[in-house]
Design an enzyme around this catalytic site. Structure first.
Site, PDB file in Angstrom:
ATOM      1  N   ASP A 309      39.542  39.015  37.955  1.00 40.25           N
ATOM      2  CA  ASP A 309      40.095  39.887  38.997  1.00 40.25           C
ATOM      3  C   ASP A 309      40.722  39.037  40.117  1.00 40.25           C
ATOM      4  O   ASP A 309      40.658  39.387  41.295  1.00 40.25           O
ATOM      5  CB  ASP A 309      39.017  40.820  39.568  1.00 40.25           C
ATOM      6  CG  ASP A 309      39.603  42.025  40.295  1.00 40.25           C
ATOM      7  OD1 ASP A 309      40.752  42.396  39.995  1.00 40.25           O
ATOM      8  OD2 ASP A 309      38.925  42.577  41.176  1.00 40.25           O
ATOM      9  N   HIS A 310      41.277  37.912  39.715  1.00 41.57           N
ATOM     10  CA  HIS A 310      41.920  36.961  40.645  1.00 41.57           C
ATOM     11  C   HIS A 310      42.956  37.690  41.501  1.00 41.57           C
ATOM     12  O   HIS A 310      43.937  38.220  40.978  1.00 41.57           O
ATOM     13  CB  HIS A 310      42.583  35.871  39.807  1.00 41.57           C
ATOM     14  CG  HIS A 310      43.271  34.805  40.600  1.00 41.57           C
ATOM     15  ND1 HIS A 310      42.583  33.740  41.128  1.00 41.57           N
ATOM     16  CD2 HIS A 310      44.564  34.619  40.938  1.00 41.57           C
ATOM     17  CE1 HIS A 310      43.440  32.938  41.756  1.00 41.57           C
ATOM     18  NE2 HIS A 310      44.647  33.456  41.658  1.00 41.57           N
TER      19      HIS A 310
END
Lengths: 433, 331
Positions: A309-310
């Site tokens: 979920d960068h």
């Protein structure tokens, strides 16, 4: 013909579920031989890497990454994201369409493919928007987007509220046999909530997001997935209730999958502490009970994939009062080490954790990577499972600093990352000393 | 109310409170940061400040030469003037700054304003902001003491202290009493600070509100939770009413003001359930006819104007405790 031999490795292949010692031969960017007995016949002039017993795994495939290019290059470019990925052992990532403009047109997918080719060290797999402008009103040109190189459809951080539109999108995606990764959240129930609803939010005086803001739309998504036969991927789930819903749906269909963020696996709402905005995430950190439930979901196979979920955000939008700060944390470079925390704690075994970041994403997206097999692309990572290091935001390669693991002491790191037979990252000698 | 001796009667330096050790905190952000003995000490100090405001000459020199900036991102008349008067009575130079904010630039203004004001070298910033945690964030950016004058739905610590002082003045004690807090608990910083403070002083706390105005986990913050006001008021020593923001009664949380008043407005009939010597409090500004009957608000059980007076005393005590003495004594 370029050749590379990695000898003396502990080969962990989640595709065949094997964990053996041996050597791998790479020729012209592909895995050409795997020898578990001795050393494969190395062609003359081949580069030889002695793995010294380190784990050799398929390079990680990160299913959910946000990049600032185009539009917010100061946060992250394809190049900087690629460097962060390579340093984290990630050899492919699915890039969410939440850019400026949004990736809702074949020309933009084409731009990303070319731009990534030119600047990124790792493979960038564009996800195209489900709806034009991510506005949740009209579906995009799925066929043309697929032809341009999109690997799946997603509205990124947005969630489609209209069940009728979602049904149409699922039906049309099934027509092209393309996976849809949709984030379930109910805008009305989320309201202006900024963290998990409960005592902790109440003490901080912050508005809460109930778990039902996720489970209600997830139940709808799953029913529509069964109705339409689409390859549905619940992009990111965080609650115990969601795990139960996915478990139930999987009993009826093998075309339903689910992903979890490393943040929801390793952190909980208490990490917010006193308004620490690096822990402010769109899918909020939940209770410890929820965290344990998603771990159990991963262990039992209900949850298929782990992603970072960068989400790079600059200091300006993070150094704000909690309710006014942007959501999101970076994670490409810490994904592997944070996931290994689950292994070191005895929560999940190594094979399951690696499988969720390699072979399962490859299966869902229909990729030839994510495995150590003859003929597969040589996307590989050498991992020292116990390498101790401390996360320092200033040393991370992302252009943004918003890590939820600042100061964390982690064990395990990518020592060398190989994409298509080419080394794109190697831990420096000083770091090893 | 009980009379206390003048603060400087014992021959101290002008205005200095004798008998108190240096206060251990630099900021006052949250009641949660205070130990029980620190709360009691602040109340003791405040008690000694009461007579100062009742004297002919209401000025002390404790903070002479110091600069106090009241930085209000949210409009407030009473809290701001209370802090202003408190600072001036202690001899500080007080500057009021009201910062108008648009929602887009809110946070930017906060950090930028903090840096700008810090460069002017104030000794204390009194801050109110609409976002929970904003005052704490600002305190990390400046080199002076910071007092929270209300941050979103988080805390309003001087309100809780002045409420406790008012109770102590009227009841002679705090521990062992039963206090009911009624109204919009979910959105109230006053409720949170009071629950923490009263809890620390061994008060039985009750919250009374419709379920739509009760936040998650409230049963872990209050001793008892009631949705029936008459039931909840039985035998209480103190009733604290909260202001109902009109926008809450728009059909989203509360259907109408008249329904709210019928079930949660404090009137004589409901108040009869409380102890005969009950006191009625309200942090102000009041909505007469919404959460409280005017006859109660202005009646014999009401101590609402005493709260305002105690507010000045508490804020003087807090300023005095947090700031090092102008005459060179340590904090």
């Amino acid at each position: 013909m370029s050749a590379l031999v990695i000898t003396n490795a502990r080969i962990v292949d989640p595709a065949s579920m094997t964990d053996t010692r041996g050597a791998v031969l790479v020729e012209d960017g592909l895995i050409s031989d795997i020898d578990t007995a001795g050393t494969p016949g190395a062609p003359q002039g081949a580069e030889i890497i002695d793995a010294r017993g380190l784990v050799l795994a398929p390079g990680l495939i990160d299913m959910r990454v946000f990049v600032g290019e185009p539009g917010k290059e100061y946060r992250e470019t394809l190049q900087s994201a690629g460097e962060a990925a390579a340093a984290g052992g990630v050899t492919s990532f699915v890039m969410m369409p939440d850019t400026t403009p949004a990736v809702d047109d074949g020309a933009l997918v084409d731009f990303l493919v070319r731009r990534a080719e030119a600047t990124s060290q790792v493979r960038v797999l564009p996800a195209a928007a489900i709806t034009k402008g991510l506005a949740g009103a009209e579906i995009t040109e799925f066929g043309l987007l697929q032809e341009a190189g999109a690997v799946c459809f997603s509205d990124g951080k947005q969630s489609i509220q209209s069940s009728a539109l979602l049904r149409a999108a699922f039906t049309y995606a099934a027509n092209f046999d393309m996976p849809v990764a949709h984030l379930p959240f109910d805008k009305g129930l989320t309201g202006d909530g900024v963290m998990n609803e409960g005592l902790f939010a109440t003490i901080l005086g912050l508005k809460g997001i109930p778990r039902e803001a996720e489970t209600i739309p997830l139940a709808r998504d799953l029913q529509l997935a069964l109705l339409t036969g689409v390859k549905y991927h619940a992009a990111q789930i965080s609650t115990a209730g969601s795990v139960s819903l996915v478990r139930e749906a999987k009993q009826k269909s093998n075309r339903v999958t689910a992903g979890v963020s490393i943040n929801n696996l390793t952190l909980n709402e208490n990490d917010v502490g006193r308004y620490r905005t690096y822990f402010k995430l769109a899918t909020p950190l939940r209770t410890e009970d929820d965290r344990l439930a998603v771990i159990e979901g991963l262990r039992s196979g209900v949850i298929d994939t782990i992603h970072s979920d960068h989400d790079p955000q600059d200091t300006e939008v993070k150094r704000q009062p909690f309710a006014e700060a942007s959501d999101g944390a970076i994670g490409l470079e810490t994904l592997l080490a944070a996931a290994l925390r689950l292994v070191h704690n005895g929560d999940v075994d190594l094979m399951t954790v690696l499988r969720a970041m390699t072979f399962r994403p490859a299966q869902i997206l229909g990729l030839p990577t994510g495995r150590i097999a003859r003929g597969a692309p040589a996307d590989l990572v050498l991992v020292d499972l116990d390498y101790p290091w401390q996360v320092k935001e200033t040393e991370l390669r992302s252009r943004s600093r918003n890590t939820a693991f600042e100061g964390a002491r982690l064990a395990g790191k990518a020592m060398r990352t190989i994409v298509g037979g080419k080394t794109v990252f190697e831990l420096s000698e000083e770091a090893l000393a | 109310m009980a009379q206390s001796s003048p603060a400087n009667a014992s021959g101290d330096l002008p205005g200095r409170l004798a008998g108190f050790p240096p206060f251990s905190q630099r900021h006052l952000i949250s009641i949660a940061d205070l130990a029980q003995h620190e709360i009691v000490e602040l109340l003791d100090r405040a008690e000694r400040m009461i007579p100062v405001s009742r004297q002919e000459r209401k000025s002390l020199s404790t903070l002479s030469g110091k600069t106090q900036i009241n930085l209000f991102f949210e409009p407030s008349t009473r809290t701001q003037s209370s802090f202003e008067i408190a600072g001036k009575r202690l001899g500080a130079l007080v500057v009021n700054m009201s910062v108008r904010t648009s929602s887009v630039t809110k946070g930017e203004t906060l950090i930028d304003t903090a840096a700008t004001l810090n460069a002017m070298r104030p000794d204390v910033l009194v801050v109110r902001h609409s976002a929970a945690g904003a005052v704490e964030l600002l305190s990390q950016k400046v080199g002076c003491s910071v007092i929270n004058a209300g941050d979103g739905a988080h805390e309003h610590p001087t309100q809780a202290l002045l409420d406790a002082l008012t109770i102590r003045q009227h009841k002679g004690r705090i521990a062992g009493l039963t206090v009911a807090i009624c109204g919009d608990i979910a959105n109230s910083r006053v409720a949170r600070s009071n629950l923490l403070l009263l809890g620390a002083l061994n008060v039985r706390t009750r919250v009374i509100a419709p379920k739509t105005l009760l936040p998650a986990g409230i049963e872990q913050l209050a001793t008892e939770v009631f949705t029936d006001m008459e039931e909840g008021l039985k035998g209480v020593d103190v009733v604290m009413m909260l202001r109902l923001q009109h926008e809450r009664a728009n059909g989203k949380m509360i259907p109408s003001v008249r329904e709210y008043y019928r079930f949660y407005g404090l009137d004589a009939a409901k108040l009869k359930n409380a102890k005969p010597d009950v006191i009625v409090m309200h942090p102000g500004p009041m909505n007469r006819g919404v959460e409280i009957d005017p006859a109660i608000a202005d009646g014999p059980r009401s101590v609402i104007t005493d709260q305002v007076e105690m507010g000045v005393a508490v804020r003087m005590a807090v300023l005095d405790a947090l700031l090092p003495d102008s005459n060179g004594a340590p904090r």
